[in-house]
Design a protein around this motif. Structure first.
Motif, PDB file in Angstrom:
ATOM      1  N   SER A  77       0.834  -1.202   0.000  1.00  0.00           N
ATOM      2  CA  SER A  77       0.000   0.000   0.000  1.00  0.00           C
ATOM      3  C   SER A  77       0.869   1.253   0.000  1.00  0.00           C
ATOM      4  CB  SER A  77      -0.923  -0.015   1.229  1.00  0.00           C
ATOM      5  OG  SER A  77      -1.689   1.159   1.303  1.00  0.00           O
ATOM      6  N   PHE A  78       1.915   1.253   0.830  1.00  0.00           N
ATOM      7  CA  PHE A  78       2.843   2.389   0.838  1.00  0.00           C
ATOM      8  C   PHE A  78       3.430   2.613  -0.553  1.00  0.00           C
ATOM      9  CE2 PHE A  78       4.312   2.129   5.570  1.00  0.00           C
ATOM     10  CZ  PHE A  78       3.095   2.623   5.981  1.00  0.00           C
ATOM     11  N   ALA A  79       3.845   1.539  -1.207  1.00  0.00           N
ATOM     12  CA  ALA A  79       4.446   1.651  -2.537  1.00  0.00           C
ATOM     13  C   ALA A  79       3.458   2.259  -3.523  1.00  0.00           C
ATOM     14  CB  ALA A  79       4.932   0.288  -3.029  1.00  0.00           C
ATOM     15  N   THR A  80       2.202   1.864  -3.440  1.00  0.00           N
ATOM     16  CA  THR A  80       1.180   2.409  -4.333  1.00  0.00           C
ATOM     17  C   THR A  80       0.931   3.883  -4.042  1.00  0.00           C
ATOM     18  OG1 THR A  80       0.126   0.257  -4.546  1.00  0.00           O
ATOM     19  CG2 THR A  80      -1.229   2.176  -5.056  1.00  0.00           C
ATOM     20  N   VAL A  81       0.789   4.221  -2.774  1.00  0.00           N
ATOM     21  CA  VAL A  81       0.484   5.598  -2.387  1.00  0.00           C
ATOM     22  C   VAL A  81       1.659   6.532  -2.675  1.00  0.00           C
ATOM     23  CG1 VAL A  81      -0.016   7.109  -0.420  1.00  0.00           C
ATOM     24  CG2 VAL A  81      -1.231   4.939  -0.658  1.00  0.00           C
ATOM     25  N   LEU A  82       2.860   6.099  -2.348  1.00  0.00           N
ATOM     26  CA  LEU A  82       4.036   6.960  -2.478  1.00  0.00           C
ATOM     27  C   LEU A  82       4.632   6.973  -3.882  1.00  0.00           C
ATOM     28  CD1 LEU A  82       5.893   6.029   0.818  1.00  0.00           C
ATOM     29  CD2 LEU A  82       4.618   8.145   0.335  1.00  0.00           C
ATOM     30  N   GLY A  83       4.398   5.929  -4.633  1.00  0.00           N
ATOM     31  CA  GLY A  83       5.064   5.776  -5.924  1.00  0.00           C
ATOM     32  C   GLY A  83       6.418   5.138  -5.713  1.00  0.00           C
ATOM     33  N   PRO A  84       6.960   4.514  -6.755  1.00  0.00           N
ATOM     34  CA  PRO A  84       8.191   3.722  -6.584  1.00  0.00           C
ATOM     35  C   PRO A  84       9.412   4.543  -6.171  1.00  0.00           C
ATOM     36  CG  PRO A  84       7.529   3.819  -8.893  1.00  0.00           C
ATOM     37  CD  PRO A  84       6.415   4.431  -8.105  1.00  0.00           C
ATOM     38  N   GLU A  85       9.569   5.739  -6.692  1.00  0.00           N
ATOM     39  CA  GLU A  85      10.768   6.517  -6.370  1.00  0.00           C
ATOM     40  C   GLU A  85      10.817   6.891  -4.894  1.00  0.00           C
ATOM     41  OE1 GLU A  85      13.292  10.389  -7.958  1.00  0.00           O
ATOM     42  OE2 GLU A  85      11.276  10.018  -8.739  1.00  0.00           O
ATOM     43  N   TRP A 107      12.542  -2.595   3.484  1.00  0.00           N
ATOM     44  CA  TRP A 107      11.595  -2.561   4.587  1.00  0.00           C
ATOM     45  C   TRP A 107      11.642  -3.834   5.418  1.00  0.00           C
ATOM     46  CZ3 TRP A 107       7.723  -6.002   5.473  1.00  0.00           C
ATOM     47  CH2 TRP A 107       7.234  -6.742   4.405  1.00  0.00           C
ATOM     48  N   ARG A 108      11.918  -4.964   4.788  1.00  0.00           N
ATOM     49  CA  ARG A 108      11.951  -6.223   5.539  1.00  0.00           C
ATOM     50  C   ARG A 108      13.079  -6.204   6.589  1.00  0.00           C
ATOM     51  NH1 ARG A 108       9.971  -7.560   0.614  1.00  0.00           N
ATOM     52  NH2 ARG A 108       8.141  -8.913   0.578  1.00  0.00           N
ATOM     53  N   ALA A 109      14.240  -5.714   6.200  1.00  0.00           N
ATOM     54  CA  ALA A 109      15.364  -5.657   7.148  1.00  0.00           C
ATOM     55  C   ALA A 109      15.074  -4.684   8.283  1.00  0.00           C
ATOM     56  CB  ALA A 109      16.648  -5.265   6.423  1.00  0.00           C
ATOM     57  N   SER A 110      14.537  -3.515   7.964  1.00  0.00           N
ATOM     58  CA  SER A 110      14.257  -2.544   9.026  1.00  0.00           C
ATOM     59  C   SER A 110      13.126  -3.025   9.927  1.00  0.00           C
ATOM     60  CB  SER A 110      13.963  -1.164   8.450  1.00  0.00           C
ATOM     61  OG  SER A 110      12.841  -1.186   7.606  1.00  0.00           O
TER      62      SER A 110
END
Length: 160
Positions: free
Chosen positions: A30-38, A47-50
């Protein structure tokens, strides 16, 4: 399905991290969609590591009290609570439910357990932070069902 909430044990760490990462996939999508890839890749390069580090720290650094939802054969959720230094305020810092067990009131049970524990500890104000994006809609429903009041906040991002 019978679920009991019990204190976290060191042997639970791997299961808690695993279910957390799987539970948060829709959130980060959802974050990727809302924020856009850049912007997304700048804000969340891995994100998985953090997220793994955040969950591991909550479970092991001694700052949070952590409980798990356990079916007897499997851990299906967890909640981490942090109290303010003066003990008058507290926060549900992290909460996740295994995607295979979502929709069965486990998040509600963990939220209510943590809230009751803080009440018994003398806390008079509890907060929970979550996103306003579509991926966090189930979390918002859970917290509102438990009687929490939302304060809408907006954070803006821009890639430079």
């Amino acid at each position: 399905m019978q679920v009991r909430v019990r204190p976290f044990r060191a042997a639970d760490l791997s299961a808690v991290v695993d279910l957390s990462l799987r539970a948060w996939v829709p959130v980060y999508e959802s974050f990727a969609t809302v924020l856009g890839p850049e912007v997304f890749h700048r804000q969340y390069p891995d994100w998985r590591a953090s997220q793994r580090g955040e969950v591991e720290a909550a479970c092991t650094d001694g700052r949070a009290r952590v409980w798990v939802a356990d079916t007897g054969s499997r851990i299906v959720g967890f909640v981490a609570v942090v109290l303010a230094q003066d003990g008058d305020a507290g926060a549900i810092e992290l909460l996740a439910v295994d995607p295979d067990h979502q929709g069965h009131s486990i998040g509600t049970a963990l939220t209510e357990f943590a809230t009751d524990w803080m009440r018994e500890a003398g806390v008079s104000l509890v907060s929970i932070w979550t996103g306003g994006d579509p991926g966090h809609a189930p979390a918002r429903r859970t917290y509102e069902k438990a009687g929490y009041t939302a304060l809408p906040l907006t954070r803006y991002y821009k890639a430079l």
